[in-house]
Design an enzyme around this catalytic site. Structure first.
Site, PDB file in Angstrom:
ATOM      1  N   ARG A 183      74.167 -28.963  12.987  1.00  0.00           N
ATOM      2  CA  ARG A 183      74.260 -28.398  11.635  1.00  0.00           C
ATOM      3  C   ARG A 183      75.546 -27.636  11.405  1.00  0.00           C
ATOM      4  O   ARG A 183      76.275 -27.315  12.345  1.00  0.00           O
ATOM      5  CB  ARG A 183      73.067 -27.473  11.417  1.00  0.00           C
ATOM      6  N   CYS A 242      65.787 -37.937   3.467  1.00  0.00           N
ATOM      7  CA  CYS A 242      65.409 -38.757   2.308  1.00  0.00           C
ATOM      8  C   CYS A 242      66.326 -38.524   1.117  1.00  0.00           C
ATOM      9  O   CYS A 242      65.930 -38.767  -0.023  1.00  0.00           O
ATOM     10  CB  CYS A 242      63.979 -38.463   1.897  1.00  0.00           C
ATOM     11  N   GLY A 243      67.507 -38.005   1.372  1.00  0.00           N
ATOM     12  CA  GLY A 243      68.474 -37.864   0.286  1.00  0.00           C
ATOM     13  C   GLY A 243      68.466 -36.516  -0.414  1.00  0.00           C
ATOM     14  O   GLY A 243      68.973 -36.384  -1.521  1.00  0.00           O
ATOM     15  N   LYS A 244      67.909 -35.502   0.239  1.00  0.00           N
ATOM     16  CA  LYS A 244      67.856 -34.189  -0.410  1.00  0.00           C
ATOM     17  C   LYS A 244      69.257 -33.602  -0.608  1.00  0.00           C
ATOM     18  O   LYS A 244      69.611 -33.173  -1.707  1.00  0.00           O
ATOM     19  CB  LYS A 244      67.003 -33.250   0.439  1.00  0.00           C
TER      20      LYS A 244
END
Ligand code: SPV
Ligand code: MN
Length: 626
Positions: free
Chosen positions: A387, A272-274
């Site tokens: 990651r 969500c754009g963190k």
């Protein structure tokens, strides 16, 4: 006899290191798990470079990491079925008679402690055990939380190094006074690729009574890196009892006029754009994942619990993420996980610049374009949750306060979710209680293609912290509400929505627009601009945004764009209140009374506005004052 076990099992060199810490409780804990897990050998890691290097090399030697072409880069793979947090098998252990909300996974303490001890009996046979000491938050600070991690995974121990501040000397300094968290991890038996094999016995058990987390038969960082989401659950519980907060929040320094820097913390569910908020252009990053918040001299201060980033690599490209991109191509120490490795020792991931290589090795083993999984679905070049692990010091936008023992003063707190049709791009709460309840505790996020299941389903996720709560939701909300008591200066609370869409399903904002929202919030915190009173909070005035769009993005922000983006969607906002109320009535066992009062007041304001202006209100029409 603990000291006999220790002396015998450690060998004189390791024993001597450990004995520098004067803490019999700690020694006893270590002795117990050496005896129980039965490693072949034990390595005690101090803060000395020589010891840290030993861990780095061990990860290569035992095959958990492989060197890549660029110096200091390595790659690690988790089992194909061990690529994310295992929510089902992660449990908060509860003593008989206690219970938490259904949304929190719990299990009976006594039974689970026996089960995990059975699973961990002799689990480290033939392996080396690494004993590591860290501090969550800066050392020598009232924020410092010491943690000891026992692990038989050099990859986990190495990741810890990049992500957390060394704490051996902190343990020495605190001696018998240390109130430390304890993590016991074993990757369990490994397969031919050196990934955890016994996934049916994968467990993450959180024992709040003893402040111990047990993690077994997994390697994925979110399940194993003891200082991250494992300690976070212990810290939420401890903080709630002591009047401080552990939040799933980034910290960013927003640069205002005349070199003023105002710090914001922000909570966003995943995807969500963190990260992009923590990494805003021309602003400075303090942290991207977890923050501790404490009250000091009437103000809220925050620290980054970590000093590195365990970041999602999917979609990182040179255009959108120039700082990360540059760091990923520098010889900084980096562990890539679950991306593609080419024969030349290069890496590739979904959304990286350039062509996808024909073949290589990825989370599924030998990989070729078009490779299918057992269900016939095509396996992408990297896992969606692949990651990179890197120290923040390698980022050009690092804020100088990262290690400040006092932390930074929090000017504002931001909550944001993925929401196509309800919330405006940015709004400010009327006060702390309104913000915590109508924004933080009402946070929802729409599912994306990245998660299994239907797209666009709203998932309730209070403060984006639901997965990590170790206390009831009501208790947690109360801890947040109470936190503002006695403050001289209360941080402002904002809600953002980067994902608003028009009726054709197109996003109403570009990725860059958020830069403007934060500049506006910075001005609000410092009382430099007024705002419009709307039923769900205060919203920006057109003139202020127009000016900021010009200054920050050199863009001409039109009144039509403003009216479309900041239109108050009364119908959707009312529907949201109904949904949230229903959740708190039926799924939360101890929702505070005030939560329903705040939501009811918000409903009344919306209904009143609807009577006067209808279901969709242009902000310029709102002329009334509270
Ligand atoms: C998250 O999922 O919120 C993360 C990654 O930050 S993990 O370490 O898996 O929790
Ligand atoms: Mn996180």
């Amino acid at each position: 006899m603990p000291s006999n076990i220790l002396n015998g099992r450690l060998g004189s060199e390791q024993y001597k290191k450990l004995m520098r810490i004067d803490n019999p409780v700690l020694h006893e804990f270590i002795a117990k798990y050496i005896d129980h897990c039965a490693p072949e050998s034990v390595f005690v890691c101090t803060d000395e470079e020589e010891d840290i290097n030993y861990i780095r090399e061990a990860a290569i030697r035992n095959g958990e990491e492989t060197k890549l072409a660029i110096e200091n880069h390595t790659i690690h793979f988790d089992n194909y079925h061990d690529q994310a947090r295992d929510k089902e098998n992660t449990k908060i252990l509860l003593t008989k008679g206690l219970s938490l909300d259904k949304a929190i996974n719990t299990a009976p303490r006594e039974e689970c402690i026996s089960e995990i001890h059975e699973i961990m009996k002799n689990i480290m046979k033939g392996k080396e055990l690494y004993i590591r000491f860290f501090s969550l938050g800066p050392t020598n600070s009232s924020f410092s939380q010491p943690v000891i991690q026992l692990t038989d995974s050099a990859y986990v121990a190495h990741s810890d190094d990049l992500l957390y501040r060394q704490g051996f000397e902190e343990f020495v300094r605190q001696g018998r006074n240390a109130r430390f968290f304890k993590i016991v991890h074993s990757a369990g038996e490994l397969d031919e690729r050196n990934t955890s094999k016994n996934l049916d016995k994968r467990r993450v058990y959180i024992d709040l009574e003893e402040n111990i987390v047990y993690s077994a038969n997994t390697q994925y960082g979110g399940n194993t890196i003891g200082l991250k989401k494992l300690s976070m659950r212990l810290a939420i519980n401890r903080g709630a009892k002591e009047g401080w907060l552990t939040e799933h929040m980034l910290i960013v320094g927003v640069h205002g006029p005349n070199e003023r820097v105002t710090y914001f913390t922000g909570a966003f569910p995943s995807l969500c754009g963190k990260t992009s908020t923590a990494m805003l252009d021309n602003e400075t990053i303090v942290g991207d994942d977890i923050a501790y918040l404490r009250k000091k001299d009437g103000r809220v201060r925050a620290v980054n619990v970590e000093k590195g980033v365990f970041g999602i690599i999917m979609g990182i490209n040179s255009q959108d993420d120039p700082i990360i991109w540059e760091a990923l191509h520098s010889p900084a120490e980096i562990i890539f996980s679950n991306v593609l490795m080419t024969a030349e020792g290069g890496v590739h991931w979904i959304g990286k610049d350039g062509d996808i290589p024909e073949k290589g090795i990825n989370h599924s083993g030998e990989w070729r374009k078009g490779k299918k999984d057992e269900r016939g679905n095509e396996i992408p070049v990297s896992h969606r949750n692949a990651r990179f692990t890197i120290e923040l010091k390698n980022f050009g936008n690092l804020d100088p306060t990262l290690h400040d023992p006092k932390g930074v003063e929090v000017g504002g707190i931001v909550y944001g979710g993925r929401d196509s049709d309800t919330w405006v791009p940015i709004k400010e709460a009327f006060d702390w209680t309104h913000g915590i309840i109508a924004y933080g505790a009402s946070l929802e996020s729409e599912t994306t293609a990245a998660t299994l299941g239907k797209e666009g389903v709203r998932k309730f996720n209070p403060m984006s912290n639901l997965d990590f709560l170790s206390i009831s939701i009501g208790n947690y909300i109360n801890a947040n509400l109470d936190f503002a008591k006695g403050l001289e200066k209360v941080p402002r609370i904002f809600a953002v929505n980067y994902f608003l869409k028009d009726k054709n399903g197109n996003f109403l904002n570009s990725r860059d627009d958020k830069k403007v929202w934060y500049k506006w919030a910075e001005l609000r915190v410092n009382k430099d601009v007024d705002a419009i009173y709307a039923p769900m909070g205060r919203i920006p005035k057109y003139e202020d945004l127009k000016k900021l769009f010009k200054e920050v993005l050199d863009k001409n922000f039109t009144i039509e764009e403003y009216n479309e983006q900041f239109k108050i969607r009364v119908k959707e906002n009312l529907a949201k209140i109904n949904r949230i109320e229903e959740i708190y009535k039926t799924q939360v066992m101890d929702a505070p009374r005030v939560l329903f009062d705040v939501l009811e007041k918000q409903r009344k304001r919306l209904l009143k506005a609807k009577e006067k202006y209808g279901n969709y209100i242009k902000p310029e029409e709102l002329t009334y004052k509270p």
